[in-house]
Design an enzyme around this catalytic site. Structure first.
Site, short mmCIF file in Angstrom:
data_model
loop_
_atom_site.label_atom_id
_atom_site.label_comp_id
_atom_site.label_asym_id
_atom_site.label_seq_id
_atom_site.Cartn_x
_atom_site.Cartn_y
_atom_site.Cartn_z
N GLY A 41 0.82 -1.22 0.00
CA GLY A 41 0.00 0.00 0.00
C GLY A 41 0.84 1.26 0.00
O GLY A 41 0.33 2.35 -0.25
N CYS A 44 0.77 6.21 1.25
CA CYS A 44 -0.56 6.73 1.57
C CYS A 44 -1.23 5.91 2.66
O CYS A 44 -1.65 6.42 3.69
CB CYS A 44 -1.42 6.75 0.30
SG CYS A 44 -3.10 7.24 0.60
N HIS A 448 -31.61 22.76 0.17
CA HIS A 448 -31.37 23.62 1.32
C HIS A 448 -31.50 22.78 2.58
O HIS A 448 -32.42 21.96 2.66
CB HIS A 448 -32.41 24.75 1.34
CG HIS A 448 -32.31 25.58 2.58
ND1 HIS A 448 -31.32 26.51 2.77
CD2 HIS A 448 -33.06 25.58 3.71
CE1 HIS A 448 -31.49 27.08 3.95
NE2 HIS A 448 -32.53 26.53 4.54
C1 LIG Z 1 2.17 12.60 6.05
C2 LIG Z 1 1.63 12.52 4.66
C3 LIG Z 1 0.32 12.83 4.40
C4 LIG Z 1 -0.19 12.75 3.11
N1 LIG Z 1 -1.49 13.06 2.90
C5 LIG Z 1 -2.00 12.99 1.65
C6 LIG Z 1 -3.37 13.26 1.40
O1 LIG Z 1 -4.13 13.58 2.30
N2 LIG Z 1 -3.83 13.15 0.13
C7 LIG Z 1 -3.01 12.79 -0.91
O2 LIG Z 1 -3.48 12.70 -2.04
N3 LIG Z 1 -1.70 12.53 -0.70
C8 LIG Z 1 -1.19 12.61 0.55
N4 LIG Z 1 0.13 12.31 0.76
C9 LIG Z 1 0.97 11.95 -0.40
C10 LIG Z 1 0.72 10.50 -0.81
O3 LIG Z 1 0.88 9.67 0.30
C11 LIG Z 1 1.68 10.12 -1.90
O4 LIG Z 1 1.59 11.04 -2.95
C12 LIG Z 1 1.33 8.74 -2.45
O5 LIG Z 1 1.38 7.77 -1.44
C13 LIG Z 1 2.33 8.40 -3.56
O6 LIG Z 1 2.19 7.12 -3.88
P1 LIG Z 1 3.18 6.40 -4.88
O7 LIG Z 1 2.30 5.44 -5.58
O8 LIG Z 1 3.96 7.33 -5.68
O9 LIG Z 1 4.24 5.65 -3.97
P2 LIG Z 1 4.26 5.18 -2.47
O10 LIG Z 1 2.89 5.09 -1.89
O11 LIG Z 1 5.25 6.00 -1.75
O12 LIG Z 1 4.77 3.70 -2.62
C14 LIG Z 1 6.05 3.37 -3.03
C15 LIG Z 1 6.36 1.97 -2.55
O13 LIG Z 1 7.53 1.51 -3.18
C16 LIG Z 1 8.28 0.76 -2.25
N5 LIG Z 1 9.67 0.74 -2.73
C17 LIG Z 1 10.50 1.81 -2.87
N6 LIG Z 1 11.68 1.41 -3.38
C18 LIG Z 1 11.58 0.08 -3.57
C19 LIG Z 1 12.47 -0.91 -4.06
N7 LIG Z 1 13.70 -0.60 -4.46
N8 LIG Z 1 12.05 -2.20 -4.10
C20 LIG Z 1 10.80 -2.53 -3.69
N9 LIG Z 1 9.92 -1.64 -3.21
C21 LIG Z 1 10.31 -0.36 -3.16
C22 LIG Z 1 8.08 1.51 -0.95
O14 LIG Z 1 8.33 0.67 0.15
C23 LIG Z 1 6.62 1.90 -1.06
O15 LIG Z 1 5.78 0.92 -0.47
C24 LIG Z 1 0.66 12.35 2.05
C25 LIG Z 1 2.00 12.02 2.30
C26 LIG Z 1 2.48 12.10 3.58
C27 LIG Z 1 3.91 11.73 3.83
#
Ligand SMILES: Cc1cc2nc3c(=O)[nH]c(=O)nc-3n(C[C@H](O)[C@H](O)[C@H](O)COP(=O)(O)OP(=O)(O)OC[C@H]3O[C@@H](n4cnc5c(N)ncnc54)[C@H](O)[C@@H]3O)c2cc1C
Length: 464
Positions: A41, A44, A448
């Protein structure tokens, strides 16, 4: 080394784009491997949106409980129990994470490998397995990088000596911090700052910009600043942290402010100064995948890297860092590779909600951006104190603002700073998607008393 295992597709990371993509590819008949080094997951679900918004709602209940008398409800003294707040947050996180794992495991033709992936060539990957199972080699014509990002470390003297908190560790308190110093007044620093203030901590936010949430229109960001001050958050603006020190149980920050240098003394320091892409450990050089100077993977508007067959989706490609954008990246790939479509990131709307209270829902152009582009615009603004629903809820802080193109009457963008502002913003976003002129909303019939009916008055205000 045994023969590499051959797949049609390899997905690195189970974030908001990677997990649904892996499932969709496998369901479409592609033999797919998805690799995750930590939690199913990604950010996020585990350390981002889900836990923060769950905890923020605990903080909001504390806030409302303290305000109970305003509603004629007497609760007695309000106590926040951090282990219970954490336990509630953890239950929600684990239920989402387990749901993600179950959906991967239930998908035929999809292998889940728990370990760290790195490239050994443009189409070959090595996985260091978490369970001590050594290394596995995989090859595929198509590789999708969804490795996400992590909290950045600031360049501040002494920062390594003070054991600071980041957006992940700040959610694991058993005891409320006495005084939380927050470095950074962007959306993460703002959400945590207000949350901990509501739990009962003293909070000081130090921010470089002249206003919190620097990218917003000045009137919006000024209103956020005044809400924070009203809530008892101390904001130091135009201020820069020069040095961090620890003194027994205190953390001390030397801060340059417009009034001169100050020393802030707090019990804890939260650093919220941006996010760094998880690209260093991918060995991108072996594949020849190009990154920009900050380490984000360069992609075109179809999310293709410079290496044919290798794609980057989500935060790691340097696009807007939101869950729904990573998910939309997945939709683009699905459209192009599975459904025979021609989707791109061009001209897509990027809505977002900052989960401060009241929420700030935003989509499209700000007034500042529209004026910078030289567009001829009109601006409609309505204070929440003029919205019946908000008055009935005693939630009259904030305002609604919409930017309309004069020639076409189309809505170019909006900011809704108000109770459940993200929902009202989405209504305006739907109007933008359908290219409705604002006049349709001005004269539309809404039930409303809902927040939606405020759209009548918002746009009437523009006509006058
Ligand atoms: C505190 C906080 C609050 C947030 N609140 C919001 C919000 O309210 N609304 C919103 O839209 N966004 C929010 N965000 C941003 C949102 O969480 C991210 O934009 C989103 O999770 C990005 O997802 P992603 O698919 O890019 O990667 P991620 O969800 O970061 O997933 C990447 C995955 O890749 C894995 N990984 C990395 N390198 C490797 C590797 N070499 N080999 C195997 N696995 C690997 C990691 O372990 C991770 O599980 C928030 C972020 C933070 C930190």
């Amino acid at each position: 080394m045994p023969e590499p295992k051959q797949y049609d597709a390899i997905v690195i990371g189970t974030g908001q784009g990677g997990k649904p993509l892996a499932v969709a590819l496998a369901k479409a008949g592609w033999k797919t491997a998805v690799i995750e080094r930590q939690y199913i997951g990604g950010t996020c679900v585990n350390v981002g949106c889900t836990p923060t918004k769950t905890m923020f709602n605990s903080a909001r209940v504390a806030y409302l409980a303290r305000r109970g008398v305003e509603y004629g409800v007497h609760t007695g003294s309000v106590a926040v129990n951090m282990p219970e707040v954490r336990a509630r947050k953890q239950r929600v996180v684990e239920s989402f994470r387990d749901g993600g794992r179950r959906s991967i495991e239930a998908t035929k033709g999809l292998d889940l490998l728990m370990g760290e992936a790195s490239f050994t060539g443009p189409h070959s990957i090595e996985v260091g397995m978490n369970d001590g199972g050594g290394r596995q080699s995989l090859v595929a014509d198509k590789i999708f990088i969804n490795a996400g990002a992590r909290p950045s470390k600031p360049e501040v003297e002494g920062i390594d000596e003070v054991s600071y908190l980041d957006s992940t560790s700040v959610m694991e308190f058993d005891q409320l911090p006495g005084h939380l110093l927050v470095m950074g007044g962007g959306y993460i620093g703002s959400e945590f700052g207000q949350m901990f203030r509501r739990f009962g901590s003293e909070v000081t936010i130090v921010h470089r910009g002249a206003r919190p949430l620097t990218n917003e229109d000045p009137d919006v960001a000024d209103e956020v600043a005044s809400l924070f001050r009203e809530d008892g958050v101390t904001l130091l603006l135009n201020s820069e942290v020069l040095r961090a020190d620890r003194n027994e149980s205190d953390v001390r920050l030397t801060v340059r402010t417009p009034e001169g240098e100050q020393t802030l003394i707090g019990s804890h320091l939260l650093v919220a100064v941006g996010r760094t892409p998880n690209t260093e450990r991918l060995n991108l050089r072996a594949a020849g995948v190009e990154t920009n100077t900050q380490g984000f993977i360069k992609v075109n508007d179809r999310l293709e890297t410079n290496v044919p067959g290798v794609y980057a989706i989500g935060d790691v490609n340097g696009g807007p860092q939101f869950t729904h954008i990573s998910y939309d990246d997945f939709r683009i790939i699905r459209a192009n590779l599975i459904e025979g479509g021609d989707a791109t990131t061009k001209d897509r709307l990027v809505p977002y909600t900052v989960f401060i209270d009241p929420q700030l829902g935003r989509v499209g152009l700000t007034e500042t951006e529209a004026r910078k582009r030289g567009l001829s615009i009109r601006v409609a603004k309505l204070p929440m104190s003029h919205v019946a629903r908000a008055i009935e809820m005693s939630e009259t802080r904030g305002f609604i603002k919409a930017v309309v193109e004069s020639a076409t009457n189309q809505i170019l963008g909006c900011a809704v700073l108000g109770v459940e502002g993200g929902e009202l913003m989405a209504m305006l976003e739907i109007a933008m998607m359908g290219r409705l002129p604002y006049t349709v909303l001005k004269d539309g019939i809404f039930a409303h008393p809902t927040m939606a009916e405020s759209l009548n008055n918002l746009f009437m205000a523009m006509d006058s």
